[in-house]
Design a protein around this motif. Structure first.
Motif, mmCIF file in Angstrom:
data_model
loop_
_atom_site.group_PDB
_atom_site.id
_atom_site.type_symbol
_atom_site.label_atom_id
_atom_site.label_comp_id
_atom_site.label_asym_id
_atom_site.label_seq_id
_atom_site.Cartn_x
_atom_site.Cartn_y
_atom_site.Cartn_z
ATOM 1 N N VAL A 181 0.812 -1.143 -0.036
ATOM 2 C CA VAL A 181 -0.012 0.060 0.094
ATOM 3 C C VAL A 181 0.967 1.208 0.197
ATOM 4 C CG1 VAL A 181 -1.777 1.265 1.170
ATOM 5 C CG2 VAL A 181 -1.761 -1.410 1.366
ATOM 6 N N TYR A 182 0.823 2.035 -0.883
ATOM 7 C CA TYR A 182 1.244 3.336 -0.948
ATOM 8 C C TYR A 182 0.551 4.603 -0.722
ATOM 9 C CZ TYR A 182 4.383 0.305 -3.724
ATOM 10 O OH TYR A 182 5.385 -0.753 -4.174
ATOM 11 N N ILE A 183 0.524 5.208 0.312
ATOM 12 C CA ILE A 183 -0.356 6.388 0.648
ATOM 13 C C ILE A 183 0.518 7.712 0.329
ATOM 14 C CG2 ILE A 183 -1.496 7.476 2.490
ATOM 15 C CD1 ILE A 183 -1.792 4.670 3.860
ATOM 16 N N LEU A 184 -0.032 8.369 -0.356
ATOM 17 C CA LEU A 184 0.561 9.639 -0.968
ATOM 18 C C LEU A 184 0.585 10.830 -0.002
ATOM 19 C CD1 LEU A 184 -0.552 9.892 -4.578
ATOM 20 C CD2 LEU A 184 0.956 8.559 -3.641
ATOM 21 N N PRO A 185 1.810 11.504 0.224
ATOM 22 C CA PRO A 185 1.586 12.542 1.204
ATOM 23 C C PRO A 185 0.873 13.745 0.628
ATOM 24 C CG PRO A 185 3.683 12.618 -0.243
ATOM 25 C CD PRO A 185 2.894 11.489 -0.596
ATOM 26 N N GLU A 186 0.180 14.562 1.769
ATOM 27 C CA GLU A 186 -0.312 15.761 1.391
ATOM 28 C C GLU A 186 0.571 17.042 1.889
ATOM 29 O OE1 GLU A 186 -4.177 15.618 3.636
ATOM 30 O OE2 GLU A 186 -3.216 14.290 5.080
ATOM 31 N N HIS A 187 1.605 16.897 2.519
ATOM 32 C CA HIS A 187 2.592 17.939 3.168
ATOM 33 C C HIS A 187 3.715 17.878 2.524
ATOM 34 C CE1 HIS A 187 -0.978 19.864 5.159
ATOM 35 N NE2 HIS A 187 -0.603 18.842 6.247
ATOM 36 N N LYS A 188 4.274 16.349 2.780
ATOM 37 C CA LYS A 188 5.700 16.283 2.406
ATOM 38 C C LYS A 188 5.751 15.996 0.845
ATOM 39 C CE LYS A 188 6.954 13.948 6.401
ATOM 40 N NZ LYS A 188 7.368 12.740 7.207
ATOM 41 N N SER A 189 6.845 15.973 0.282
ATOM 42 C CA SER A 189 7.048 15.747 -1.269
ATOM 43 C C SER A 189 7.010 14.420 -1.456
ATOM 44 C CB SER A 189 8.092 16.567 -1.847
ATOM 45 O OG SER A 189 9.583 15.620 -1.270
ATOM 46 N N LEU A 190 6.770 13.914 -2.719
ATOM 47 C CA LEU A 190 6.523 12.445 -3.111
ATOM 48 C C LEU A 190 7.971 12.015 -2.815
ATOM 49 C CD1 LEU A 190 4.687 12.403 -6.359
ATOM 50 C CD2 LEU A 190 4.051 11.862 -3.875
ATOM 51 N N ARG A 191 9.029 12.702 -3.094
ATOM 52 C CA ARG A 191 10.634 12.232 -2.935
ATOM 53 C C ARG A 191 10.952 11.954 -1.510
ATOM 54 N NH1 ARG A 191 14.316 15.177 -7.503
ATOM 55 N NH2 ARG A 191 13.377 14.173 -9.399
ATOM 56 N N GLU A 192 10.340 12.932 -0.577
ATOM 57 C CA GLU A 192 10.706 12.785 0.945
ATOM 58 C C GLU A 192 10.019 11.165 1.293
ATOM 59 O OE1 GLU A 192 10.299 16.259 3.528
ATOM 60 O OE2 GLU A 192 8.904 16.789 1.902
#
Length: 225
Positions: A181-192
């Protein structure tokens, strides 16, 4: 959670297949990285786009099985509060009701009512489960039915999934082997959250974590929210 490589044959790199679905740019970026890097191994995988309050379920070859709106943690944020999985719901503060961002190896479990759920982060007591409209004032089914994601934040951190989608898409995709499961961030960057390879074709493979069998001692906490 111990890390171990699973002995699955690796298929040739392929692009992600969304069919006619038009995801957000962030979802497409992460999905492309997963497909080209084979970060999921030979497992089915799920991408959760928190900003859009939407779930995407893929087969091991990165072909989209289905997509659905979902309900998420009431508070915005990409991290979990320390020790939150050990606390009863009554002690969780409003700003702590987050759905964490990151890469998780999912595992099946059951709550105290015997209902099957999918653990996302066992230690933080975060799971995916069928939406439960038990509290009428929360209007969970109505929130799912609206066309915008702004009102889809209501849980203590768990991912609430429409019952039909859970039964016909999510659960079957995760029933035979480990899934990611990959949960995308809403504050951090994708690379972080996922590393520097997300924006381009990734060259580094990550071992799929071997998820040990879990007791359901936390099923009475956030697994029920």
């Amino acid at each position: 959670m111990a890390i171990a490589a699973l002995c699955w044959p690796m298929a040739a790199a392929a692009d992600v297949d969304f069919g006619k679905t038009q995801p957000s740019a962030a979802t497409r970026s992460v999905a492309t990285w997963i497909a080209q890097a084979k970060d999921n191994g030979r497992a089915s995988f799920v991408i959760i786009d928190k900003r859009e309050a939407r779930m995407y379920v893929f087969d091991p070859a990165a072909r989209l099985r289905g997509t659905s709106p979902i309900l998420l943690g009431e508070a915005a944020g990409d991290d979990t509060a320390p020790g939150i999985g050990e606390r009863p719901l009554s002690q969780v503060l409003p700003h702590e009701k987050t759905t964490p961002a990151g890469r998780f190896v999912a595992e099946h479990g059951r709550n105290t009512n015997g209902e099957d759920i999918v653990w996302v982060d066992y230690d933080a007591a975060v799971s995916m489960h069928r939406v439960r409209p038990a509290v009428a004032a929360e209007r969970r089914l109505q929130r799912l039915a609206t066309p915008t994601p702004g009102d889809n934040r209501i849980s203590f951190g768990c991912i609430n999934v429409p019952k039909t989608f859970y039964d016909t898409q999510l659960s079957p995709a995760m029933s035979n082997r480990q899934s990611v499961v990959y949960i995308l961030p809403e504050h951090k960057s994708l690379r972080e959250v996922f590393g520097p390879g997300v924006r381009e074709v990734a060259t580094e493979r990550r071992a799929l974590a071997q998820a040990p069998a879990r007791k359901n001692s936390k099923a009475s906490r956030k697994a029920n929210d």
